[in-house]
Design a protein around this motif. Structure first.
Motif, PDB file in Angstrom:
ATOM      1  N   HIS A 142       4.662   9.974  -2.685  1.00  0.00           N
ATOM      2  CA  HIS A 142       3.342   9.963  -2.047  1.00  0.00           C
ATOM      3  C   HIS A 142       2.251  10.221  -3.084  1.00  0.00           C
ATOM      4  O   HIS A 142       1.195   9.566  -3.071  1.00  0.00           O
ATOM      5  CB  HIS A 142       3.310  11.030  -0.958  1.00  0.00           C
ATOM      6  CG  HIS A 142       1.997  11.158  -0.262  1.00  0.00           C
ATOM      7  ND1 HIS A 142       1.471  10.157   0.534  1.00  0.00           N
ATOM      8  CD2 HIS A 142       1.083  12.160  -0.250  1.00  0.00           C
ATOM      9  CE1 HIS A 142       0.297  10.544   1.005  1.00  0.00           C
ATOM     10  NE2 HIS A 142       0.044  11.750   0.556  1.00  0.00           N
ATOM     11  N   LEU A 143       2.511  11.156  -4.007  1.00  0.00           N
ATOM     12  CA  LEU A 143       1.521  11.471  -5.034  1.00  0.00           C
ATOM     13  C   LEU A 143       1.273  10.278  -5.952  1.00  0.00           C
ATOM     14  O   LEU A 143       0.136  10.050  -6.391  1.00  0.00           O
ATOM     15  CB  LEU A 143       2.008  12.678  -5.845  1.00  0.00           C
ATOM     16  CG  LEU A 143       1.018  13.331  -6.800  1.00  0.00           C
ATOM     17  CD1 LEU A 143      -0.201  13.854  -6.043  1.00  0.00           C
ATOM     18  CD2 LEU A 143       1.700  14.466  -7.561  1.00  0.00           C
ATOM     19  N   ASP A 167       1.163   7.259  -5.115  1.00  0.00           N
ATOM     20  CA  ASP A 167       0.221   6.365  -4.441  1.00  0.00           C
ATOM     21  C   ASP A 167      -1.213   6.876  -4.534  1.00  0.00           C
ATOM     22  O   ASP A 167      -2.166   6.103  -4.408  1.00  0.00           O
ATOM     23  CB  ASP A 167       0.602   6.209  -2.958  1.00  0.00           C
ATOM     24  CG  ASP A 167       1.862   5.390  -2.746  1.00  0.00           C
ATOM     25  OD1 ASP A 167       2.151   4.529  -3.594  1.00  0.00           O
ATOM     26  OD2 ASP A 167       2.553   5.610  -1.735  1.00  0.00           O
ATOM     27  N   ARG A 168      -1.387   8.182  -4.756  1.00  0.00           N
ATOM     28  CA  ARG A 168      -2.720   8.783  -4.749  1.00  0.00           C
ATOM     29  C   ARG A 168      -3.327   8.905  -6.144  1.00  0.00           C
ATOM     30  O   ARG A 168      -4.506   8.600  -6.332  1.00  0.00           O
ATOM     31  CB  ARG A 168      -2.676  10.162  -4.078  1.00  0.00           C
ATOM     32  CG  ARG A 168      -2.291  10.109  -2.604  1.00  0.00           C
ATOM     33  CD  ARG A 168      -2.280  11.502  -1.990  1.00  0.00           C
ATOM     34  NE  ARG A 168      -3.594  12.111  -2.014  1.00  0.00           N
ATOM     35  CZ  ARG A 168      -4.527  11.924  -1.090  1.00  0.00           C
ATOM     36  NH1 ARG A 168      -4.292  11.134  -0.051  1.00  0.00           N
ATOM     37  NH2 ARG A 168      -5.699  12.524  -1.190  1.00  0.00           N
ATOM     38  N   ILE A 169      -2.543   9.358  -7.121  1.00  0.00           N
ATOM     39  CA  ILE A 169      -3.115   9.605  -8.451  1.00  0.00           C
ATOM     40  C   ILE A 169      -2.676   8.571  -9.478  1.00  0.00           C
ATOM     41  O   ILE A 169      -3.150   8.590 -10.618  1.00  0.00           O
ATOM     42  CB  ILE A 169      -2.755  11.014  -8.959  1.00  0.00           C
ATOM     43  CG1 ILE A 169      -1.255  11.135  -9.274  1.00  0.00           C
ATOM     44  CG2 ILE A 169      -3.176  12.085  -7.961  1.00  0.00           C
ATOM     45  CD1 ILE A 169      -0.895  12.417 -10.002  1.00  0.00           C
ATOM     46  N   SER A 172       0.791  -1.222   0.000  1.00  0.00           N
ATOM     47  CA  SER A 172       0.000   0.000   0.000  1.00  0.00           C
ATOM     48  C   SER A 172       0.829   1.281   0.000  1.00  0.00           C
ATOM     49  O   SER A 172       0.334   2.346  -0.363  1.00  0.00           O
ATOM     50  CB  SER A 172      -0.939   0.028   1.212  1.00  0.00           C
ATOM     51  OG  SER A 172      -0.189   0.058   2.411  1.00  0.00           O
ATOM     52  N   ARG A 173       2.094   1.215   0.393  1.00  0.00           N
ATOM     53  CA  ARG A 173       2.906   2.429   0.504  1.00  0.00           C
ATOM     54  C   ARG A 173       4.186   2.342  -0.324  1.00  0.00           C
ATOM     55  O   ARG A 173       5.201   2.942   0.033  1.00  0.00           O
ATOM     56  CB  ARG A 173       3.264   2.681   1.979  1.00  0.00           C
ATOM     57  CG  ARG A 173       2.098   2.751   2.926  1.00  0.00           C
ATOM     58  CD  ARG A 173       1.116   3.866   2.581  1.00  0.00           C
ATOM     59  NE  ARG A 173       1.678   5.190   2.696  1.00  0.00           N
ATOM     60  CZ  ARG A 173       1.766   5.863   3.840  1.00  0.00           C
ATOM     61  NH1 ARG A 173       1.331   5.317   4.963  1.00  0.00           N
ATOM     62  NH2 ARG A 173       2.277   7.071   3.863  1.00  0.00           N
ATOM     63  N   ARG A 193       0.713   5.988 -11.148  1.00  0.00           N
ATOM     64  CA  ARG A 193       2.115   6.109 -11.580  1.00  0.00           C
ATOM     65  C   ARG A 193       2.246   6.817 -12.941  1.00  0.00           C
ATOM     66  O   ARG A 193       3.140   7.625 -13.149  1.00  0.00           O
ATOM     67  CB  ARG A 193       2.766   4.725 -11.691  1.00  0.00           C
ATOM     68  CG  ARG A 193       2.345   3.678 -10.690  1.00  0.00           C
ATOM     69  CD  ARG A 193       2.459   4.063  -9.247  1.00  0.00           C
ATOM     70  NE  ARG A 193       2.267   2.896  -8.370  1.00  0.00           N
ATOM     71  CZ  ARG A 193       2.153   2.956  -7.069  1.00  0.00           C
ATOM     72  NH1 ARG A 193       2.173   4.122  -6.455  1.00  0.00           N
ATOM     73  NH2 ARG A 193       2.012   1.855  -6.347  1.00  0.00           N
ATOM     74  N   ASP A 230      -1.918   1.859 -15.224  1.00  0.00           N
ATOM     75  CA  ASP A 230      -1.913   1.857 -13.770  1.00  0.00           C
ATOM     76  C   ASP A 230      -2.713   0.702 -13.185  1.00  0.00           C
ATOM     77  O   ASP A 230      -2.880   0.600 -11.979  1.00  0.00           O
ATOM     78  CB  ASP A 230      -2.466   3.187 -13.212  1.00  0.00           C
ATOM     79  CG  ASP A 230      -1.390   4.264 -13.145  1.00  0.00           C
ATOM     80  OD1 ASP A 230      -0.230   3.905 -12.881  1.00  0.00           O
ATOM     81  OD2 ASP A 230      -1.716   5.437 -13.359  1.00  0.00           O
TER      82      ASP A 230
END
Length: 424
Positions: free
Chosen positions: A298-299, A301-303, A148-149, A305, A420
């Motif tokens: 971090h970005l 993981d949010r939007i 997850s990270r 790769r 993605d």
């Protein structure tokens, strides 16, 4: 009667094993510091070594000057590839320690090499050192945090390494101005080797974390799917569309780095800049590359790769354009180019590693990362070779134009190939 609870998994020392950044913060932090030392050792060369070739050893061919980068890139790339296979026989910690032992002679050879051949030989050792130590730190961090990270984990790992590269390049530029090209700037590498080896002996292995992730993985390994190096190399290099896209983007990204490593010190000194100014340019690029990977990891993981990979490659291409367009004011050209290259690379680097991890099953992930890092670091050698041939034939400006065109084309290929959607 209620069934007995399942015992929590433990590592070799009997400690309970859990996945996550917070759960493994001490070991993760130790590995971050190890990678500061890894980056610091290679940062020794960013400012001074091309100038040692021309000024100390009197080399006149740009290709001959860049031969140390070719030796480094080929060795590191092959070691990255071998490192994935070696994890099947040796623990990650053992390979990390071995990498530091191999690196011990490097700063001494750079400081007192009696001929250019010794510099090239030192870069073979440096390539072995970097291939083992950097591969193991990134693999161990990914092992610790779980799926997850991964973007943040790889961002922190690469941030530590490349910030150290940049800070060391900046420091060696100022030391060279004050004390000469050798030996003072190179001897700070002794500190990096000693600290890196000491910390590698302290950090714990992550084999139990890999076993736990395998046990928890939602997608079992398909029946008959091969996990050996040959099969994974083919899958990562061309058979899997997304992995192919990541591999080519990684290659071109480090082609840029290899090219600027050799070309920028010569280009900007030819236009009147001194060692301190060149050190600023050569330091600013990897510092921004390094620090920028914390938010971009971090970005990712949010939007996802892909947006960061494609945009980052195009920003790097713009950086090369700036270097030539503003060359009449060389310090401004160098600084703005370094800023664009640093920001663009920061967008790309953690997103690419995380993308490869997304598309690789844990059973063959180490080999997939080794294959990706093989292609990525072949870029150092390719960049130095292309730069040397073009510079000798057409001049330094031609190498910068070629880098801009290749980087933009790579970004477009990444947009076409990478998805993605995780397959693992």
């Amino acid at each position: 009667m209620n069934p007995a609870p399942t015992a929590a998994p433990t590592d070799a020392s009997g400690r309970p094993v859990r996945l996550g950044l917070r759960e493994n913060r001490l070991q993760f932090t130790l590995l971050v510091v190890v990678n500061v030392c890894v980056g610091g050792l290679v940062g020794l060369e960013r400012t001074t070594v091309p100038l040692i070739g021309t000024e100390t050893f009197g080399l006149t061919s740009d290709l001959a000057v860049f031969s140390f980068i070719i030796a480094f890139g080929l060795t590191k790339a092959l070691t990255n590839l071998a490192a994935g296979a070696l994890t099947a026989r040796f623990r990650r910690k053992q390979l990390l320690v071995a990498g530091w032992l191999i690196g011990i002679p490097v700063p001494f050879a750079l400081a007192w090499a009696p001929s250019w051949g010794w510099i090239v030989a030192a870069n073979v050792l440096l390539g072995l050192n970097q291939g083992l130590t950097w591969s193991m730190t990134v693999n161990m961090k990914i092992d610790l945090v779980g799926p997850s990270r991964r973007g943040l984990a790889t961002g922190l790992n690469e941030a530590a390494g490349y910030t150290a590269v940049g800070a060391t390049a900046l420091l060696t530029g100022y030391l060279a101005t004050a004390y000469g090209l050798r030996p003072v700037p190179e001897l700070i590498g002794v500190v990096f080797v000693a600290a890196g080896l000491a910390l590698a002996l302290v950090v714990r292995d992550t084999a139990a974390h890999v076993a736990l992730e395998l046990a928890q993985h939602p997608g079992p390994l398909p029946a008959g799917e091969r996990t050996d190096l040959a099969a994974t190399f083919a899958r990562t290099s061309w058979r899997d569309r997304s992995l192919r896209g990541a591999s080519q983007a990684g290659l071109v990204n480090n082609l840029n780095d290899g090219l600027t490593w050799g070309v920028f010190p010569l280009l900007f000194t030819d236009h009147g800049l001194g060692l301190a100014a060149v050190g600023l340019i050569k330091g600013l690029y990897p510092i921004l590359w390094g620090v920028g990977q914390i938010p971009t990891g971090h970005l990712a993981d949010r939007i996802g790769r892909k947006p960061l990979i494609v945009t980052g490659m195009l920003v790097q291409a713009a950086g090369f354009v700036l270097a030539l367009a503003l060359l009449d004011t060389p310090l401004l050209a160098g600084v703005l180019s370094a800023v664009a290259l640093g920001i663009g690379t920061a967008m790309v680097y953690p997103a690419l590693i995380a993308s490869v991890s997304d598309h690789a099953h844990p059973a063959w992930r180490a080999n997939a990362l080794g294959t990706y890092r093989f292609w990525r670091d072949i870029g150092y050698a390719a960049g130095a070779l292309v730069a040397g041939l073009l510079a000798d034939a057409f001049g330094l400006d031609a190498t910068v134009i070629a880098a801009a065109a290749l980087t933009a084309a790579s970004g477009l290929l990444a947009a076409h190939w990478i998805t993605d959607r995780a397959k693992a």
